[in-house]
Design an enzyme around this catalytic site. Sequence first.
Site, PDB file in Angstrom:
ATOM      1  CB  CYS A 101      48.531  47.206  44.457  1.00 27.20           C
ATOM      2  SG  CYS A 101      50.133  48.440  44.492  1.00 27.20           S
ATOM      3  CB  CYS A 105      49.080  54.514  47.529  1.00 25.73           C
ATOM      4  SG  CYS A 105      48.219  53.494  48.146  1.00 25.73           S
TER       5      CYS A 105
END
Length: 261
Positions: A74, A199
């Site tokens: 991530c 994101c």
Amino acid sequence: MKIQFDKYQGAGNDFIIVDNRSGIYDLITTSQFHSMCNRFKGVGADGVILIESHPVLDFEMRYFNSDGNLSTMCGNGGRCAVAFAQRHNMISKKTQFLAVDGPHEAELISETEVRLQMQDVDTLTPRDGAIITDTGSPHIVLPLDDIKSINVKEEGAVIRYSKAFKTKGINVNFIQKENPQTYAIRTYERGVEDETLACGTGAVAGALAMHFLGKTEGGTSLLMKALGGDLTIDFETAEQGYKNIYLQGPATFVYSGIISI
């Protein structure tokens, strides 16, 4: 069990971050991670990050999606993990840490901004006008003329649960060119199973896809405008794919708290 945590957000992508260097939280279950991320009955977050000890590097980052499952890399979470580590005196301004996709280097540009090196990307695959790649997590990038009106949750789920991607899942990015160096992007994230405000790995995938398709006119430093904030991606071309890829953007402390599970 009582868990002390910090809440961080990077361009609206929010995380519960826990210092687990002592290993006292090793027995947290999938359902408990999921409960912590519940926005109505828990803290509320896109995921949980455990900061753990590493024998050589400054720390190890383990990331769990809001569904409670251990996830792939991530990017926004990585930047927030670095800011957390600095706040808790684990590092100074520069660091090396381990994530699920391997080691990363990072630097705090300011108290609220982090520059994070991502792994090299060897392969980008065209598919029906879209680009599939892996920037630490698997992504598909779909260029569109107008992403403001699209229902990202519905359209993203159709692709994520299609026959080609249902088993392993994929993150779905819709991207719109504003100029050769600036792009609007919206992302459906697997594990969250909804649109998120940003994101990091998706922004990287979007930037590389736009360069691969010739949209950037050769530019290798791009601004990706997510709903939750702006992210800057710069990179170099390699013999195959891309190298020296950096993701830079906000990593902001929100609050500290204790949750009982």
